[in-house]
Scaffold this motif. Structure first.
Motif, PDB file in Angstrom:
ATOM      1  N   GLY A 166       1.016  -1.133   0.560  1.00  0.00           N
ATOM      2  CA  GLY A 166       0.170  -0.426   0.169  1.00  0.00           C
ATOM      3  C   GLY A 166       0.911   1.375  -0.293  1.00  0.00           C
ATOM      4  O   GLY A 166       1.798   1.493   0.401  1.00  0.00           O
ATOM      5  N   GLY A 198      -3.544  -3.425   3.469  1.00  0.00           N
ATOM      6  CA  GLY A 198      -3.360  -1.539   2.589  1.00  0.00           C
ATOM      7  C   GLY A 198      -3.483  -0.503   2.243  1.00  0.00           C
ATOM      8  O   GLY A 198      -3.634   0.298   1.532  1.00  0.00           O
ATOM      9  N   GLU A 201      -4.984   2.564   0.259  1.00  0.00           N
ATOM     10  CA  GLU A 201      -6.509   2.147  -0.864  1.00  0.00           C
ATOM     11  C   GLU A 201      -7.117   0.664   0.064  1.00  0.00           C
ATOM     12  O   GLU A 201      -6.554  -0.065  -0.563  1.00  0.00           O
ATOM     13  CB  GLU A 201      -5.444   2.138  -1.273  1.00  0.00           C
ATOM     14  CG  GLU A 201      -4.678   2.525  -2.452  1.00  0.00           C
ATOM     15  CD  GLU A 201      -3.126   3.081  -2.164  1.00  0.00           C
ATOM     16  OE1 GLU A 201      -1.865   3.565  -2.896  1.00  0.00           O
ATOM     17  OE2 GLU A 201      -2.422   2.430  -1.144  1.00  0.00           O
ATOM     18  N   PHE A 205      -7.715  -3.011  -1.437  1.00  0.00           N
ATOM     19  CA  PHE A 205      -7.189  -4.114  -1.609  1.00  0.00           C
ATOM     20  C   PHE A 205      -7.964  -5.211  -0.553  1.00  0.00           C
ATOM     21  O   PHE A 205      -8.003  -6.565  -1.452  1.00  0.00           O
ATOM     22  CB  PHE A 205      -6.214  -3.492   0.029  1.00  0.00           C
ATOM     23  CG  PHE A 205      -4.626  -3.007  -0.976  1.00  0.00           C
ATOM     24  CD1 PHE A 205      -3.948  -4.593  -2.175  1.00  0.00           C
ATOM     25  CD2 PHE A 205      -4.108  -1.898  -0.885  1.00  0.00           C
ATOM     26  CE1 PHE A 205      -2.867  -4.184  -2.497  1.00  0.00           C
ATOM     27  CE2 PHE A 205      -3.181  -0.924  -1.692  1.00  0.00           C
ATOM     28  CZ  PHE A 205      -2.254  -2.716  -2.020  1.00  0.00           C
TER      29      PHE A 205
END
Length: 301
Positions: A166, A198, A201, A205
Motif C-alpha cells: 500500500g 493496504g 488504499e 485491497f
C-alpha cells in the motif's frame, strides 16, 4: 511481569483464546534494526514526516520475552532488504534467529535480482514458513519479471508472503493496488497477506481479497488513534471487513510502534465487529494458516 502485559492478557483471556498470533513483528540483525530506528527518529521521508517514537526499543532477548509476556504464541521476524545483495544474508540471519526462538515463525525475504529464485528455494527447503516483501522500502515493482519464478515457487509451496504494497505512510514508485494486482493475475493462488490492510488504499485491497481467495490482510497499525489521524479507514468499508473475517490477521509492527501494544487490540475491539471476528483475527485465522496446535480452521468463502 512488565507494565502493559496485564492489559494484553486480559484482552485475549476475555475472548477465551489461548493467546495471540502476530504475523507482523520485526526482528532483524541489531545493526539493521538500529538503522531502522534512526530512520524513524529522523522522521525519514517514508514515515510521511510524522513524529514516530519507538515504544519498545529494547535488546532482542527483552523484546522476545515481552511478546511472550503479552501471550503472543507465535510471531514473525519481518526483515527486508533495501537494495540488491542483502536478502540471502538476511535469510541466513533469520534462519538462525528462528532456530534459537522456537515461537518465531521462520521468516525469509526476497528482492528482484539475479539468483532470487535459488535463494528463495533454499529458504523454503530450510523451513521458512512466511516471507516478507517491502515494495516501498525496496523500491521495486513486485511484478518485475525477475520475481516471477520466485512468486510461482511460493504459490506452489503455499507459503504466505506478508507484503507492504500500500502507499502508506508515504507513497513509493511501485506502491498501490496496480502492481500487486498484476502479480495476482499471474499467480492467483499466491498467499499474499497485505500489510497494514493496504493503507491508505483500504477499499482497493479489500477488493483484491474479495476477488482472490488466498489474499489476506493484516491489521498492522490500522484503526489506531495514530493512523486514524492521517489515513482513516472508511467506515463504509467496515461491512466488507466483517465479511472477510476469516482472512484478516493480527499484525502489530512491534517493536516499531508509537503507542502501546494493547492499543492495537483495543482499536480492533472498538470496531464492534463482534467477539467471533476478534477471535478469528487475533488468533484462529493465523493458527489455521500456519498449522499451529489448537488452530481451528476458519470457514473459508
Amino acid at each position: 511481569m512488565s507494565e502493559g502485559s496485564g492489559e494484553v492478557r486480559r484482552f485475549w483471556t476475555g475472548l477465551g483464546l489461548p493467546g495471540l498470533v502476530d504475523v507482523h513483528t520485526h526482528f532483524m540483525p541489531e545493526r539493521v534494526l538500529h538503522k531502522v530506528w534512526a530512520y524513524f527518529d529522523a522522521q525519514g521521508p517514508l514515515t510521511g514526516g510524522l513524529a514516530w517514537p519507538i515504544t519498545y526499543r529494547a535488546k532482542e532477548e527483552e523484546r522476545a520475552l515481552l511478546l511472550r509476556e503479552f501471550g503472543v504464541r507465535a510471531f514473525t521476524s519481518m526483515l527486508y532488504p533495501h537494495k540488491p545483495g542483502m536478502a540471502r544474508w538476511l535469510n541466513g540471519w533469520a534462519a538462525d534467529f528462528a532456530a534459537r526462538t522456537p515461537d518465531c515463525l521462520h521468516t525469509a525475504t526476497l528482492h528482484p535480482e539475479p539468483g532470487v529464485e535459488t535463494y528463495v528455494r533454499e529458504a523454503v527447503e530450510a523451513g521458512a514458513r512466511v516471507f516478507k516483501a517491502h515494495v516501498q522500502v525496496g523500491n521495486y515493482d513486485p511484478a518485475d519479471d525477475l520475481l516471477d519464478r520466485a512468486w510461482g515457487l511460493l504459490a506452489e509451496a503455499g507459503i504466505p508472503v506478508v507484503i507492504h504494497c500500500g502507499s502508506g505512510p508515504a507513497p513509493g514508485k511501485h506502491t498501490g493496488p496496480g502492481p500487486i494486482a498484476r502479480v495476482l493475475a499471474r499467480h492467483p493462488s499466491l498467499r499474499l497477506i497485505v500489510a497494514h490492510l493496504g493503507m491508505p488504499e483500504y477499499e482497493e485491497f479489500l477488493g483484491l481479497a474479495e476477488r482472490y481467495g488466498q489474499v489476506r490482510l493484516d491489521t498492522t497499525m490500522a484503526f489506531t488513534d495514530f493512523t486514524e489521524r492521517f489515513m482513516p479507514f472508511p467506515r463504509r468499508a467496515l461491512p466488507r471487513l466483517a465479511a472477510l473475517g476469516d482472512r484478516v490477521l493480527l499484525g502489530s509492527d512491534f517493536p516499531n510502534i508509537p503507542y502501546s501494544y494493547a492499543h492495537q487490540l483495543r482499536a480492533l475491539e472498538r470496531l464492534d465487529l463482534g467477539r467471533d471476528w476478534l477471535r478469528a483475527v487475533c488468533h484462529d485465522n493465523a493458527a489455521a494458516l500456519f498449522g499451529l496446535p489448537g488452530g481451528k480452521p476458519p470457514h473459508m468463502h
